[in-house]
Design a protein around this motif. Structure first.
Motif, PDB file in Angstrom:
ATOM      1  N   CYS A  31       0.849 -11.569 -16.308  1.00  0.00           N
ATOM      2  CA  CYS A  31       1.981 -10.915 -16.971  1.00  0.00           C
ATOM      3  C   CYS A  31       2.092 -11.297 -18.439  1.00  0.00           C
ATOM      4  N   GLU A  57      -0.676  -1.142 -19.804  1.00  0.00           N
ATOM      5  CA  GLU A  57      -0.663  -0.624 -18.436  1.00  0.00           C
ATOM      6  C   GLU A  57      -1.970   0.095 -18.109  1.00  0.00           C
ATOM      7  N   GLU A 113       0.410  -7.838  -9.650  1.00  0.00           N
ATOM      8  CA  GLU A 113       0.787  -6.431  -9.541  1.00  0.00           C
ATOM      9  C   GLU A 113       1.647  -6.182  -8.305  1.00  0.00           C
ATOM     10  N   ARG A 116       5.366  -6.990  -8.710  1.00  0.00           N
ATOM     11  CA  ARG A 116       6.189  -6.269  -9.684  1.00  0.00           C
ATOM     12  C   ARG A 116       7.235  -5.421  -8.964  1.00  0.00           C
ATOM     13  N   THR A 117       8.438  -5.405  -9.502  1.00  0.00           N
ATOM     14  CA  THR A 117       9.516  -4.642  -8.861  1.00  0.00           C
ATOM     15  C   THR A 117       9.359  -3.144  -9.106  1.00  0.00           C
ATOM     16  N   GLU A 118       8.856  -2.775 -10.279  1.00  0.00           N
ATOM     17  CA  GLU A 118       8.673  -1.357 -10.576  1.00  0.00           C
ATOM     18  C   GLU A 118       7.346  -0.868 -10.009  1.00  0.00           C
ATOM     19  N   GLN A 119       7.293   0.418  -9.696  1.00  0.00           N
ATOM     20  CA  GLN A 119       6.067   1.002  -9.163  1.00  0.00           C
ATOM     21  C   GLN A 119       5.223   1.515 -10.322  1.00  0.00           C
ATOM     22  N   THR A 120       4.091   0.872 -10.558  1.00  0.00           N
ATOM     23  CA  THR A 120       3.189   1.271 -11.630  1.00  0.00           C
ATOM     24  C   THR A 120       1.888   1.786 -11.019  1.00  0.00           C
ATOM     25  N   LYS A 123      -0.018  -1.190  -9.684  1.00  0.00           N
ATOM     26  CA  LYS A 123       0.548  -1.685  -8.429  1.00  0.00           C
ATOM     27  C   LYS A 123       0.160  -0.751  -7.282  1.00  0.00           C
TER      28      LYS A 123
END
Length: 202
Positions: A31, A57, A113, A116-120, A123
């Motif tokens: 990170c 990203e 990955e 991570r809380t957000e969906q990328t 991830k």
């Protein structure tokens, strides 16, 4: 250590960028890796780096693509070189371990990955990798049960989870001790314990 980046083609430069990210991930929290640090390690300006990737990203997504291709390729090779489900399972386990020893930054990136809380995109690729890996294991375990190698009452999904979790445990131990080479030493002994638990009872 690397071929001078200025002399590489565009595709080779993208691959070199991924390799540098994985190197850096072995040294620090993924990170915290910045595009400035990546460019510096490669001997480039950030502007030169962004000619190949739109942002960090995109670099992480490329890294996960590389990890997926390389790891699944290793597992497929293990399948082709072993004669039975039992032997294939061991070959897959050790192939994964060897991949981690060669690229200690890989599990750091994957775990980072997944947390991570957000969906990328990266991830999503990490999640897809675990899914494809699990499907391979499930098919192999069912094949071994049908062939009489594994306990017919074996809970296949649980055995899949334990297989992956065992590798993760070895990785975490290496991170705690700071000695990735211990994985190679401990893996065969740990796998033997796992193997005893799934084999057909005499």
């Amino acid at each position: 250590m690397h071929t001078p980046v200025k002399h590489l083609s565009a595709d080779e430069r993208r691959t070199a960028t991924v390799e540098v990210v994985i190197e850096l991930a072995a040294e620090q929290n993924p990170c915290d890796i910045t595009t400035a640090a990546i460019a510096k390690r490669m001997g480039l300006t950030q502007g030169a780096l962004f000619r190949h990737f739109s942002n960090k990203e995109a670099i992480l997504q490329a890294a996960m693509e590389w990890v997926t291709d390389q790891l699944l390729s290793r597992l497929d090779q293990a399948v082709q070189t072993s004669p039975s489900a039992d032997a294939i399972l061991k070959a897959m386990f050790l192939a994964h371990i060897e991949f981690v020893v060669e690229h200690p930054g890989v599990p750091r990136i994957v775990l980072s990955e997944l947390q991570r809380t957000e969906q990328t995109a990266a991830k999503g690729m990490a999640q897809a990798l675990i899914g494809r890996y699990s499907e391979r294991l499930q098919r192999l375990l069912e094949q071994g049960k049908a062939a009489g190698e594994f306990d017919v009452e074996l809970d296949t999904p649980a055995a899949v989870t334990l297989f992956i979790g065992t590798i993760q445990g070895l990785v975490m131990t290496s991170l705690l001790t700071g000695d990735v080479n211990r994985i190679r030493l401990n893996a065969p002994k740990v796998f033997t314990i796992y193997q005893r638990g799934i084999r057909r009872k005499s």
